[in-house]
Scaffold this motif. Structure first.
Motif, PDB file in Angstrom:
ATOM      1  N   GLU A 171       1.264  -0.938   0.029  1.00 10.21           N
ATOM      2  CA  GLU A 171      -0.494  -0.011  -0.318  1.00 10.21           C
ATOM      3  C   GLU A 171       0.829   1.239   0.291  1.00 10.21           C
ATOM      4  O   GLU A 171       0.777   1.914  -0.650  1.00 10.21           O
ATOM      5  CB  GLU A 171      -0.927   0.289   1.626  1.00 10.21           C
ATOM      6  CG  GLU A 171      -2.176  -1.312   1.040  1.00 10.21           C
ATOM      7  CD  GLU A 171      -3.383  -0.995   2.089  1.00 10.21           C
ATOM      8  OE1 GLU A 171      -3.094  -0.209   2.688  1.00 10.21           O
ATOM      9  OE2 GLU A 171      -4.232  -2.099   2.589  1.00 10.21           O
ATOM     10  N   THR A 172       1.762   1.661   0.738  1.00  9.23           N
ATOM     11  CA  THR A 172       2.944   2.389   0.919  1.00  9.23           C
ATOM     12  C   THR A 172       3.954   2.709  -1.207  1.00  9.23           C
ATOM     13  O   THR A 172       3.488   3.516  -1.479  1.00  9.23           O
ATOM     14  CB  THR A 172       3.245   2.186   1.978  1.00  9.23           C
ATOM     15  OG1 THR A 172       3.724   1.554   2.995  1.00  9.23           O
ATOM     16  CG2 THR A 172       4.943   3.574   2.243  1.00  9.23           C
ATOM     17  N   ALA A 173       3.703   1.424  -1.465  1.00 11.52           N
ATOM     18  CA  ALA A 173       4.423   2.221  -2.860  1.00 11.52           C
ATOM     19  C   ALA A 173       3.578   2.282  -3.383  1.00 11.52           C
ATOM     20  O   ALA A 173       4.121   2.469  -4.365  1.00 11.52           O
ATOM     21  CB  ALA A 173       5.023  -0.120  -2.975  1.00 11.52           C
ATOM     22  N   GLN A 174       2.215   1.687  -4.073  1.00 10.30           N
ATOM     23  CA  GLN A 174       1.258   2.237  -4.542  1.00 10.30           C
ATOM     24  C   GLN A 174       1.570   3.586  -4.277  1.00 10.30           C
ATOM     25  O   GLN A 174       1.020   4.155  -5.203  1.00 10.30           O
ATOM     26  CB  GLN A 174       0.437   1.040  -4.117  1.00 10.30           C
ATOM     27  CG  GLN A 174       0.204  -0.322  -4.899  1.00 10.30           C
ATOM     28  CD  GLN A 174      -1.065  -1.200  -4.520  1.00 10.30           C
ATOM     29  OE1 GLN A 174      -1.976  -0.328  -3.134  1.00 10.30           O
ATOM     30  NE2 GLN A 174      -1.025  -1.726  -5.155  1.00 10.30           N
ATOM     31  N   GLN A 175       1.142   3.550  -2.999  1.00 13.22           N
ATOM     32  CA  GLN A 175       0.691   5.232  -3.064  1.00 13.22           C
ATOM     33  C   GLN A 175       1.953   5.797  -3.143  1.00 13.22           C
ATOM     34  O   GLN A 175       1.701   7.033  -3.984  1.00 13.22           O
ATOM     35  CB  GLN A 175       0.256   5.817  -0.917  1.00 13.22           C
ATOM     36  CG  GLN A 175      -0.422   7.121  -1.041  1.00 13.22           C
ATOM     37  CD  GLN A 175      -1.415   7.464  -2.312  1.00 13.22           C
ATOM     38  OE1 GLN A 175      -2.170   6.966  -1.920  1.00 13.22           O
ATOM     39  NE2 GLN A 175      -1.204   8.472  -2.476  1.00 13.22           N
ATOM     40  N   GLU A 197      -5.991  -3.445  -7.783  1.00 11.26           N
ATOM     41  CA  GLU A 197      -4.473  -2.624  -7.355  1.00 11.26           C
ATOM     42  C   GLU A 197      -4.866  -2.022  -9.263  1.00 11.26           C
ATOM     43  O   GLU A 197      -4.396  -0.780  -9.038  1.00 11.26           O
ATOM     44  CB  GLU A 197      -3.572  -3.344  -8.122  1.00 11.26           C
ATOM     45  CG  GLU A 197      -2.445  -3.203  -8.644  1.00 11.26           C
ATOM     46  CD  GLU A 197      -1.242  -3.644  -8.206  1.00 11.26           C
ATOM     47  OE1 GLU A 197      -1.218  -3.734  -6.631  1.00 11.26           O
ATOM     48  OE2 GLU A 197      -0.399  -4.771  -8.877  1.00 11.26           O
ATOM     49  N   ALA A 198      -5.655  -2.734 -10.169  1.00  6.52           N
ATOM     50  CA  ALA A 198      -5.650  -2.314 -11.040  1.00  6.52           C
ATOM     51  C   ALA A 198      -6.848  -1.114 -11.328  1.00  6.52           C
ATOM     52  O   ALA A 198      -6.577  -0.240 -11.281  1.00  6.52           O
ATOM     53  CB  ALA A 198      -6.079  -3.600 -12.091  1.00  6.52           C
ATOM     54  N   LEU A 199      -7.313  -1.301 -10.600  1.00  5.94           N
ATOM     55  CA  LEU A 199      -9.214   0.259 -10.973  1.00  5.94           C
ATOM     56  C   LEU A 199      -8.763   1.172 -10.102  1.00  5.94           C
ATOM     57  O   LEU A 199      -8.755   2.331 -10.292  1.00  5.94           O
ATOM     58  CB  LEU A 199      -9.889  -0.656 -10.177  1.00  5.94           C
ATOM     59  CG  LEU A 199     -10.211  -1.889 -10.723  1.00  5.94           C
ATOM     60  CD1 LEU A 199     -11.904  -2.153  -9.766  1.00  5.94           C
ATOM     61  CD2 LEU A 199     -11.732  -1.076 -11.787  1.00  5.94           C
ATOM     62  N   LEU A 200      -7.807   0.931  -8.854  1.00  5.32           N
ATOM     63  CA  LEU A 200      -7.147   1.351  -7.805  1.00  5.32           C
ATOM     64  C   LEU A 200      -6.593   2.771  -8.814  1.00  5.32           C
ATOM     65  O   LEU A 200      -5.898   4.331  -8.298  1.00  5.32           O
ATOM     66  CB  LEU A 200      -6.882   1.301  -6.200  1.00  5.32           C
ATOM     67  CG  LEU A 200      -7.438   1.115  -5.600  1.00  5.32           C
ATOM     68  CD1 LEU A 200      -7.034   0.495  -4.523  1.00  5.32           C
ATOM     69  CD2 LEU A 200      -8.626   2.183  -4.521  1.00  5.32           C
TER      70      LEU A 200
END
Ligand SMILES: Nc1ncnc2c1ncn2[C@@H]1O[C@H](COP(=O)(O)OP(=O)(O)OP(=O)(O)O)[C@@H](O)[C@H]1O
Length: 251
Positions: A171-175, A197-200
């Motif tokens: 979650e940290t890396a995605q943000q 993950e794809a949608l976000l």
């Protein structure tokens, strides 16, 4: 860095291995300032399509063009599934090399500071001077993502970039990925098996069907603003859209 509006055009792209069709008649227009997710069953050809975009594979038929250039002519940042780290480069050297490859000039003190900040945010500072064989799988993946984010290419390609990370680190890396992307938007295509993950993360989700791989559908994510993911992760809208997309992929 340049924030390019160039489109990536794929026209009836097919790819075969030993006469076996892997991808067939893939036609896509990818906009220069958007994030695309490639999703589909295992073996549908997601990695193959990413490698065609990267110019690492040549299509058996059809054409790929980014603006008026072919993939081989452009500077691309690729975060491959196996991380692509060289055994003789420390984490910091790998990321600095990634930043340098897309620049005319050498690495400046500003670049050094920028990379140190990224290491801090990715919680990699303690391992910045370690070699790949001294890193865990998750640490290697974070170094590979950091190298992709630090590069200043017009095109960022990532193959399952967050798959080896535990939930919190992911979650940290995605943000962090989204924050970096907003600072300098560029065409980004990533492969994932994770529908949420794809949608976000993506503006558009490209669903591939298998045997041979073809584009089944392109779904526009309802999350177009993409600033803070924490609230959206809990939203009813994400729950509902994930269900719909899962049916689409499985159906
Ligand atoms: N070198 C190869 N020789 C023969 N077949 C191959 C080769 N590389 C890939 N394939 C086949 O091409 C198809 C697409 O592979 P690809 O890795 O692109 O799929 P994918 O959608 O990324 O799969 P996954 O989600 O499991 O990573 C698969 O059926 C695979 O078996």
């Amino acid at each position: 860095m340049s924030t390019s509006n160039k489109q990536f055009q794929l026209r009836t792209v097919s790819f075969q291995i030993e006469k076996k069709p892997i991808l067939q008649d893939v036609s896509l227009t990818l906009e220069g300032q958007k994030i695309y997710a490639l999703i589909g069953a295992s073996g549908a050809g997601k990695t193959t399509l990413l490698q065609l975009l990267a110019g690492l594979k040549q299509p058996t038929n059809g054409t790929l063009q980014f603006g008026n250039q072919t993939p081989k002519e452009i500077v691309i940042s690729l975060v491959p599934q196996e991380y692509g780290l060289l055994p003789w480069q420390t984490a910091r050297q790998a990321v600095l090399a990634g930043r340098k490859i897309s620049r005319q000039q050498g690495i400046t003190p500003t670049d050094q500071a920028f990379v140190s900040q990224l290491f801090e945010k990715m919680q990699l500072t303690a391992v910045a001077d370690k070699y790949p064989n001294q890193l865990s799988g998750g640490q290697k993946q974070r170094v590979a993502i950091t190298r992709g984010l630090a590069s200043q290419s017009e095109l960022l390609l990532m193959d399952e970039p967050f798959s080896a990370l535990d939930a919190f680190t992911r979650e940290t890396a995605q943000q962090l990925f989204l924050d970096s992307w907003h600072e300098a938007p560029r065409l980004t295509v990533f492969v994932t098996h994770d529908i949420e993950e794809a949608l976000l993360l993506a503006h558009e989700v490209i669903v591939l069907e298998s045997n041979p791989g073809r584009v089944k559908q392109i779904i526009t994510s309802p999350f177009q603003e993409k600033q803070q993911l924490a609230d959206e992760r809990q939203s009813e809208l994400l729950f509902q859209t994930t269900r719909l997309l899962r049916k689409e992929i499985e159906g």
